[in-house]
Motif scaffolding. Structure first.
Motif, PDB file in Angstrom:
ATOM      1  N   THR A 172       0.855  -1.185   0.000  1.00  0.00           N
ATOM      2  CA  THR A 172       0.000   0.000   0.000  1.00  0.00           C
ATOM      3  C   THR A 172       0.890   1.233   0.000  1.00  0.00           C
ATOM      4  OG1 THR A 172      -1.935   1.061   0.989  1.00  0.00           O
ATOM      5  CG2 THR A 172      -0.274   0.237   2.518  1.00  0.00           C
ATOM      6  N   GLU A 173       0.304   2.351  -0.359  1.00  0.00           N
ATOM      7  CA  GLU A 173       1.065   3.605  -0.387  1.00  0.00           C
ATOM      8  C   GLU A 173       1.264   4.103   1.042  1.00  0.00           C
ATOM      9  OE1 GLU A 173      -1.705   6.025  -2.455  1.00  0.00           O
ATOM     10  OE2 GLU A 173      -1.568   4.864  -4.288  1.00  0.00           O
ATOM     11  N   PRO A 174       2.404   4.722   1.314  1.00  0.00           N
ATOM     12  CA  PRO A 174       2.582   5.293   2.656  1.00  0.00           C
ATOM     13  C   PRO A 174       1.666   6.507   2.828  1.00  0.00           C
ATOM     14  CG  PRO A 174       4.473   5.800   1.264  1.00  0.00           C
ATOM     15  CD  PRO A 174       3.580   4.887   0.477  1.00  0.00           C
ATOM     16  N   ALA A 175       1.239   6.749   4.066  1.00  0.00           N
ATOM     17  CA  ALA A 175       0.390   7.920   4.346  1.00  0.00           C
ATOM     18  C   ALA A 175       1.224   9.190   4.186  1.00  0.00           C
ATOM     19  CB  ALA A 175      -0.163   7.833   5.759  1.00  0.00           C
TER      20      ALA A 175
ATOM     21  N   SER B 195     -11.164   9.138   1.696  1.00  0.00           N
ATOM     22  CA  SER B 195     -11.885   7.994   1.146  1.00  0.00           C
ATOM     23  C   SER B 195     -11.082   6.699   1.228  1.00  0.00           C
ATOM     24  CB  SER B 195     -12.261   8.276  -0.304  1.00  0.00           C
ATOM     25  OG  SER B 195     -11.092   8.470  -1.072  1.00  0.00           O
ATOM     26  N   GLY B 196      -9.835   6.770   1.584  1.00  0.00           N
ATOM     27  CA  GLY B 196      -9.016   5.574   1.702  1.00  0.00           C
ATOM     28  C   GLY B 196      -8.013   5.465   0.567  1.00  0.00           C
ATOM     29  N   LYS B 197      -7.269   4.375   0.590  1.00  0.00           N
ATOM     30  CA  LYS B 197      -6.249   4.133  -0.426  1.00  0.00           C
ATOM     31  C   LYS B 197      -6.261   2.658  -0.788  1.00  0.00           C
ATOM     32  CE  LYS B 197      -2.667   3.553   3.105  1.00  0.00           C
ATOM     33  NZ  LYS B 197      -1.387   4.002   3.625  1.00  0.00           N
ATOM     34  N   PRO B 198      -5.799   2.325  -1.980  1.00  0.00           N
ATOM     35  CA  PRO B 198      -5.789   0.907  -2.377  1.00  0.00           C
ATOM     36  C   PRO B 198      -4.701   0.128  -1.639  1.00  0.00           C
ATOM     37  CG  PRO B 198      -4.826   2.282  -4.097  1.00  0.00           C
ATOM     38  CD  PRO B 198      -5.338   3.209  -3.036  1.00  0.00           C
ATOM     39  N   ALA B 199      -4.984  -1.151  -1.414  1.00  0.00           N
ATOM     40  CA  ALA B 199      -4.010  -2.031  -0.763  1.00  0.00           C
ATOM     41  C   ALA B 199      -4.163  -3.425  -1.343  1.00  0.00           C
ATOM     42  CB  ALA B 199      -4.238  -2.051   0.742  1.00  0.00           C
ATOM     43  N   ILE B 200      -3.063  -4.171  -1.332  1.00  0.00           N
ATOM     44  CA  ILE B 200      -3.078  -5.561  -1.770  1.00  0.00           C
ATOM     45  C   ILE B 200      -2.760  -6.416  -0.557  1.00  0.00           C
ATOM     46  CG2 ILE B 200      -2.047  -7.289  -3.290  1.00  0.00           C
ATOM     47  CD1 ILE B 200      -1.350  -4.990  -5.205  1.00  0.00           C
TER      48      ILE B 200
ATOM     49  N   VAL C  28      -8.305   0.595   2.031  1.00  0.00           N
ATOM     50  CA  VAL C  28      -8.081   0.726   3.474  1.00  0.00           C
ATOM     51  C   VAL C  28      -7.985   2.206   3.829  1.00  0.00           C
ATOM     52  CG1 VAL C  28      -6.896  -1.507   3.685  1.00  0.00           C
ATOM     53  CG2 VAL C  28      -5.565   0.552   3.228  1.00  0.00           C
ATOM     54  N   PRO C  29      -8.213   2.552   5.109  1.00  0.00           N
ATOM     55  CA  PRO C  29      -8.021   3.941   5.536  1.00  0.00           C
ATOM     56  C   PRO C  29      -6.557   4.360   5.360  1.00  0.00           C
ATOM     57  CG  PRO C  29      -9.237   2.694   7.191  1.00  0.00           C
ATOM     58  CD  PRO C  29      -8.731   1.706   6.185  1.00  0.00           C
ATOM     59  N   VAL C  30      -6.329   5.666   5.247  1.00  0.00           N
ATOM     60  CA  VAL C  30      -4.974   6.164   4.970  1.00  0.00           C
ATOM     61  C   VAL C  30      -3.972   5.852   6.078  1.00  0.00           C
ATOM     62  CG1 VAL C  30      -5.719   7.966   3.393  1.00  0.00           C
ATOM     63  CG2 VAL C  30      -5.570   8.467   5.828  1.00  0.00           C
ATOM     64  N   PHE C  31      -4.430   5.620   7.309  1.00  0.00           N
ATOM     65  CA  PHE C  31      -3.498   5.356   8.412  1.00  0.00           C
ATOM     66  C   PHE C  31      -2.975   3.927   8.440  1.00  0.00           C
ATOM     67  CE2 PHE C  31      -7.836   4.970  10.094  1.00  0.00           C
ATOM     68  CZ  PHE C  31      -7.830   3.669  10.561  1.00  0.00           C
ATOM     69  N   VAL C  32      -3.538   3.029   7.641  1.00  0.00           N
ATOM     70  CA  VAL C  32      -3.094   1.636   7.619  1.00  0.00           C
ATOM     71  C   VAL C  32      -1.805   1.542   6.806  1.00  0.00           C
ATOM     72  CG1 VAL C  32      -3.653  -0.705   6.872  1.00  0.00           C
ATOM     73  CG2 VAL C  32      -5.409   0.722   7.930  1.00  0.00           C
ATOM     74  N   GLU C  33      -0.810   0.882   7.365  1.00  0.00           N
ATOM     75  CA  GLU C  33       0.510   0.781   6.739  1.00  0.00           C
ATOM     76  C   GLU C  33       0.789  -0.627   6.235  1.00  0.00           C
ATOM     77  OE1 GLU C  33       2.535   3.337   6.242  1.00  0.00           O
ATOM     78  OE2 GLU C  33       1.286   4.772   7.346  1.00  0.00           O
TER      79      GLU C  33
END
Length: 188
Positions: free
Chosen positions: A138-141, A150-155, A164-169
């Motif tokens: 996932t992209e770093p916050a 709205s969140g960011k994509p994650a695999i 996922v929410p932006v705070f998830v690493e």
């Protein structure tokens, strides 16, 4: 048989459609900008094994077939088939990965699932409502980004893409809804 709205269909259900029995292997709910919402189902004919897709309008009714639900344990995946054990009599059986659709990605060793049997033959499984997975990528916050975004994509570690929410690493363990493929919360 019980009748349900097309919006209620879940992967793992066995339904009657056009006089045939189908195991639902995947669903996609679509809400287009114009027109009514619909549910796109990936299905496998229980009797012939042939696969296909069917589109149901959200107001359509489907008949869910009565199947024997038996608690089973996932043992392993050999690349072609998934192997399970019936927890009541310890009999082992396999289901082709192609028949399980996207569900196969969420199977974890020793996971308990409900297997659907018709006339003593396993036809599909129902996963637990949620599973724990690890964020593989996932992209770093960014500094100053708020959690209200709205969140960011994650695999996930199983290859499934979610938002996922932006705070998830990367590397964090999260709880994922197996039906909607949505982030629920960080794993405790």
């Amino acid at each position: 048989m019980a009748t349900f709205s097309a919006n209620d269909i879940r992967a793992g259900w066995v339904i009657s459609h056009n006089g045939r029995r189908y195991s639902v292997t995947g669903i996609t709910k679509v809400k287009p900008g114009k027109g009514g919402a619909f549910v796109q189902c990936e299905m496998r004919d229980v009797d012939t094994g042939s696969k296909g897709n069917e589109r149901f309008r959200s107001e359509d009714k489907v008949e869910k077939l009565m199947v024997e639900d038996i608690e089973c344990q996932f043992l392993y995946n050999d690349g072609t088939d998934s192997h399970f054990m019936n927890l009541s009599d310890y009999e082992q059986f396999t289901l082709p990965n192609s028949d399980l659709g996207e569900q196969v990605k969420f199977l974890q060793p020793e996971m308990k699932v409900m297997a659907n049997f018709i006339s003593g033959m396993p036809v599909s499984i129902n996963l637990p409502k949620t599973v724990i997975a690890t964020i593989e990528e996932t992209e770093p916050a960014l500094k100053g980004q708020t959690a209200a975004g709205s969140g960011k994509p994650a695999i996930l570690d199983n290859g499934v893409r979610i938002t996922v929410p932006v705070f998830v690493e990367q590397g964090e363990r999260v709880v994922v809804n197996t039906e909607s493929l949505e982030y629920v919360e960080r794993a405790k």
